[in-house]
Scaffold this motif. Structure first.
Motif, PDB file in Angstrom:
ATOM      1  N   LEU A 173      -0.714 -12.084   5.416  1.00 54.72           N
ATOM      2  CA  LEU A 173       0.858 -12.248   6.202  1.00 54.72           C
ATOM      3  C   LEU A 173       1.037 -13.199   7.342  1.00 54.72           C
ATOM      4  O   LEU A 173       2.320 -13.073   8.347  1.00 54.72           O
ATOM      5  N   TYR A 218       1.187  -2.961   5.576  1.00 57.75           N
ATOM      6  CA  TYR A 218       0.663  -3.754   4.750  1.00 57.75           C
ATOM      7  C   TYR A 218      -0.329  -3.166   5.036  1.00 57.75           C
ATOM      8  O   TYR A 218      -1.593  -2.848   3.365  1.00 57.75           O
ATOM      9  N   VAL A 225       5.450  -8.158   1.955  1.00 59.60           N
ATOM     10  CA  VAL A 225       4.332  -7.493   2.139  1.00 59.60           C
ATOM     11  C   VAL A 225       3.593  -7.476   0.574  1.00 59.60           C
ATOM     12  O   VAL A 225       2.589  -7.345   0.405  1.00 59.60           O
ATOM     13  N   ILE A 231       0.524  -8.243  -1.405  1.00 59.74           N
ATOM     14  CA  ILE A 231      -1.011  -6.908  -1.673  1.00 59.74           C
ATOM     15  C   ILE A 231      -1.418  -6.648  -3.246  1.00 59.74           C
ATOM     16  O   ILE A 231      -2.466  -7.321  -3.800  1.00 59.74           O
ATOM     17  N   ARG A 252      -0.840   0.515   2.341  1.00 60.09           N
ATOM     18  CA  ARG A 252      -0.853   0.282   1.143  1.00 60.09           C
ATOM     19  C   ARG A 252      -2.091  -0.392   0.679  1.00 60.09           C
ATOM     20  O   ARG A 252      -2.570  -0.120  -0.946  1.00 60.09           O
TER      21      ARG A 252
END
Ligand code: SF4
Length: 431
Positions: free
Chosen positions: A327, A382, A336, A340, A385
């Motif tokens: 990122l 981020y 995000v 992911i 998750r």
């Protein structure tokens, strides 16, 4: 939103991720401001000092750390209690005088409100001994993960050099320069005999607390001491295993090497191999890891990881990625969700073959290109998750936590530079 508001909203929105892991990730990506009362007295006090075991893992240069530059901060801290009722959580120390997290004595606060009780690591008795040549055990064979892992950065320099080759998140070469400039003992190439002597001191004094060692350092693209990479790192493994057969789990973090070199690591006595792929996405890999792209190439790197799984067994090949760099501006994903999705694709690729990657939470060190452009690191959402996705992917593929990391689960985990072990279900695993 305040940082407290952000942390609490994520704890509420992601109930499957323990509060311990949310707080730990935020501390790892942001760092901690240290009051003088929470610093060590280096090797003369009761608190185990930060050894700078490989990278700086600080968010300011050494020269801007104030008192923490002369009195080192602790290597790690253990959090408990506080408003979230934390189970014991071990966190690696990253120093940031501008952090909203502040440690005063044994109290950690966020924006002025206490969030945890803190235990500082006691000075291990083996740090009070020196080698016959006067070198310290802390510099030669520091321990991390609350004493579980002996970290042997035997080569403090990387032959990927300069902007066109160094990984863009890595301050290994810079860290070597800043410690030399500050006059600290900081050995470029550690002699094998020094390593053995330091390990003998640890073995005599640690009451069995250490379970593994990691051999690592920079990449070797030509030779060091006349040896190519596998033989350079392998000679340490060979000497350690000859002197202390089976005493520790031997790990090596190195480039993804051709199969015959990987076999040599195994023959030298290594049992876990970490050919770190750092970031999954192809475009980002070529930008963020230009040396790896240039000397090996992404697809060859991945192919060699799969080959290594045939040599060591898939459970014993544990490639790391640096969580958050995907990122980083200006090249990283814009959202995000995309970051992911990309990383889960990588997890699926490896886990479907029985290989269990792990991660290190990105520390945006200021001397690196990515740290300079992204002093805040990656969004906390981020990291939270990602932890959730990691656990789900591991379970979906029917895999167990990787070996060589101690016990999983909040309250048990000792791995200190990411919460990936804190979020896994507790189980009794061989250490
Ligand atoms: S390979 Fe990359 S991450 Fe590893 S030491 Fe070299 S520049 Fe740093």
């Amino acid at each position: 939103m305040t940082r407290t508001g952000l942390v609490e909203s994520l704890i509420g929105r992601y109930p499957g991720v323990p509060a311990e892991a949310v707080l730990k990730e935020d501390l790892l990506r942001t760092g901690i401001a240290f009051d003088e009362s929470a610093l060590s007295d280096n090797l003369d006090g009761e608190v185990k000092p930060k050894s700078y075991f490989i990278f700086s893992f600080d968010q300011k240069p050494l020269a801007e750390l104030g008192e923490a530059a002369t009195r080192r901060p602790p290597e790690e801290i253990a959090l408990t209690g506080g408003p979230y009722g934390l189970r014991r959580t071990i966190v690696s120390v990253r120093v940031n005088p501008a952090s909203p997290y502040r440690l005063v004595g044994s109290r950690l606060s966020l924006e002025g409100r206490e969030v945890a009780d803190v235990e500082l690591p006691p000075m291990p008795s083996y740090y009070r001994h020196t080698l016959a040549n006067g070198k310290t055990v802390m510099e030669t064979a520091p321990t991390i993960q609350w004493g579980y892992l002996i970290y042997l950065t035997v080569l403090r320099l990387c032959q990927y050099f300069g902007a066109k080759e160094e990984c863009r998140f890595c301050d290994l070469n810079h860290n070597w320069r800043q410690h030399k400039r500050a006059g600290r003992p900081y050995t470029g190439i550690k002699p094998v005999e020094d390593v053995l002597e330091a390990l003998a001191i640890i073995d005599d004094h640690d009451d069995g607390a250490s379970h593994a060692y990691t051999l690592t350092g920079g990449s070797v693209t030509s030779e060091v001491d006349g040896l190519a990479e596998a033989d350079f790192y392998g000679r340490y493994a060979q000497a350690i295993e000859e002197r202390f057969p089976g005493r520790w789990i031997g790990k090596v973090v190195a480039q993804a090497l051709p199969r015959e070199d990987v076999q040599r690591y195994k023959d030298y006595g290594i049992s876990i191999y970490h050919p770190n792929y750092e970031v999954w996405d192809a475009r980002l890999f070529s930008i963020i890891c230009p040396g790896k792209e240039r000397y090996v190439g992404r697809s060859e790197w991945h192919r060699r990881i799969l080959d290594a799984a045939e040599v060591f067994g898939p459970r014993h090949v544990i490639p790391n990625f640096v969580a958050g760099v995907e990122l980083a501006r200006p090249f990283g994903f814009a959202s995000v969700d995309e970051a992911i999705a990309s990383t889960v694709e990588g997890l699926d690729f490896f886990m479907s073959r029985g290989i269990t990657p792990r991660f290190t939470t990105w520390c945006p060190e200021p001397s690196t290109p990515l740290g300079r452009d992204n002093p805040e690191g990656a969004p906390l959402e981020y990291h939270v998750r990602l932890l959730e996705a990691y656990r789900e992917t591991l379970e979906r593929h029917g895999l167990r936590p990787p070996p060589g990391y101690g016990k999983p689960g909040a309250g048990n985990a000792v791995f200190s530079v990411s919460s990936f072990m804190d979020v896994l279900a507790p189980e009794v695993v061989p250490v």
